[in-house]
Write a protein that holds these residues in place. Structure first.
Motif, short mmCIF file in Angstrom:
data_model
loop_
_atom_site.label_atom_id
_atom_site.label_comp_id
_atom_site.label_asym_id
_atom_site.label_seq_id
_atom_site.Cartn_x
_atom_site.Cartn_y
_atom_site.Cartn_z
N ASP A 3 -18.30 -7.67 -6.68
CA ASP A 3 -17.68 -7.26 -8.23
C ASP A 3 -16.70 -8.44 -8.47
O ASP A 3 -16.82 -9.11 -9.64
N TRP A 4 -16.07 -8.88 -7.56
CA TRP A 4 -15.10 -10.13 -7.63
C TRP A 4 -15.79 -11.48 -8.31
O TRP A 4 -15.46 -12.22 -9.19
N ALA A 7 -16.46 -11.01 -11.88
CA ALA A 7 -15.06 -11.10 -12.68
C ALA A 7 -14.68 -12.63 -12.74
O ALA A 7 -14.32 -13.16 -13.70
N ARG A 49 -8.08 -6.46 -3.89
CA ARG A 49 -8.21 -5.55 -5.11
C ARG A 49 -7.73 -6.19 -6.50
O ARG A 49 -6.85 -6.76 -6.60
N GLY A 51 -8.99 -6.58 -10.68
CA GLY A 51 -9.98 -5.61 -11.64
C GLY A 51 -10.80 -6.52 -12.34
O GLY A 51 -11.08 -7.54 -11.95
N GLU A 52 -11.49 -6.13 -13.54
CA GLU A 52 -12.38 -6.72 -13.93
C GLU A 52 -12.12 -7.12 -15.49
O GLU A 52 -12.80 -7.60 -16.24
N ASP A 53 -10.77 -6.71 -15.89
CA ASP A 53 -10.20 -7.08 -17.12
C ASP A 53 -9.95 -8.39 -17.23
O ASP A 53 -9.10 -9.00 -16.54
N GLN A 56 -6.30 -9.32 -18.08
CA GLN A 56 -5.35 -9.16 -16.97
C GLN A 56 -5.64 -10.17 -15.90
O GLN A 56 -4.73 -10.84 -15.31
#
Length: 165
Positions: A3-4, A7, A49, A51-53, A56
């Motif tokens: 996921d990272w 992003a 942790r 996010g994917e925004d 942000q």
């Protein structure tokens, strides 16, 4: 792909050049700006942790860059105060970027806090309240840093009182 990684790639693809420009405005040196961006990305994406925004993530990276810059300048000032022999490195002037070079040099005369306030206020177009929140200080402190910075920059850049922002 983790996921990272997704992003990270999305952030660099959409906002990478803006992050490099922001870092260059803070540091005034392309190599130092690249290091600042890389260090901030390492700090932000080194956390478990995230996010994917993209907005942000960009805000986190910009905040990490600002903190790293201010802390680094503070450490450098302490280091330079203990050294007795310093060699000045000549700056290479290029006619095509004379104005940008003049502004960069003028920004280099400011304290780290003054420079951060100027970049956040005039480059990032933040309000005084937003700059204060970003730097974790009072609005009056930001106003004082901006006033001191304008007073210091005006004669160096040939700005008259009526044309100052």
């Amino acid at each position: 792909m983790a996921d990272w990684e997704h992003a990270f790639r999305a952030l660099l693809a959409t906002r990478g050049s803006a992050l490099r420009s922001y870092a260059y405005l803070l540091t005034g040196d392309p190599a130092a700006a690249g290091d600042l961006v890389q260090e901030a990305l390492t700090r932000v994406f080194g956390r478990r942790r995230i996010g994917e925004d993209i907005d942000q993530l960009e805000a986190y990276v910009r905040r990490a860059m600002l903190n790293q810059y201010v802390d680094g300048r503070r450490r450098l000032a302490r280091w330079n105060a203990t050294r007795h022999l310093l060699v000045d490195v000549p700056h290479h002037d290029d006619d095509r970027v004379a104005v940008a070079d003049e502004v960069r040099r003028a920004l280099g005369t400011l304290s780290p806090r003054q420079r951060a306030c100027v970049v956040l206020r005039y480059y990032e177009d933040l309000t005084v309240a937003e700059v204060a929140a970003e730097l974790g200080c009072a609005e009056g402190t930001v106003k004082r840093h901006l006033a001191d910075a304008r007073a210091k920059l005006a004669p160096q850049l040939g700005v008259t009182e009526g044309s100052a922002p």
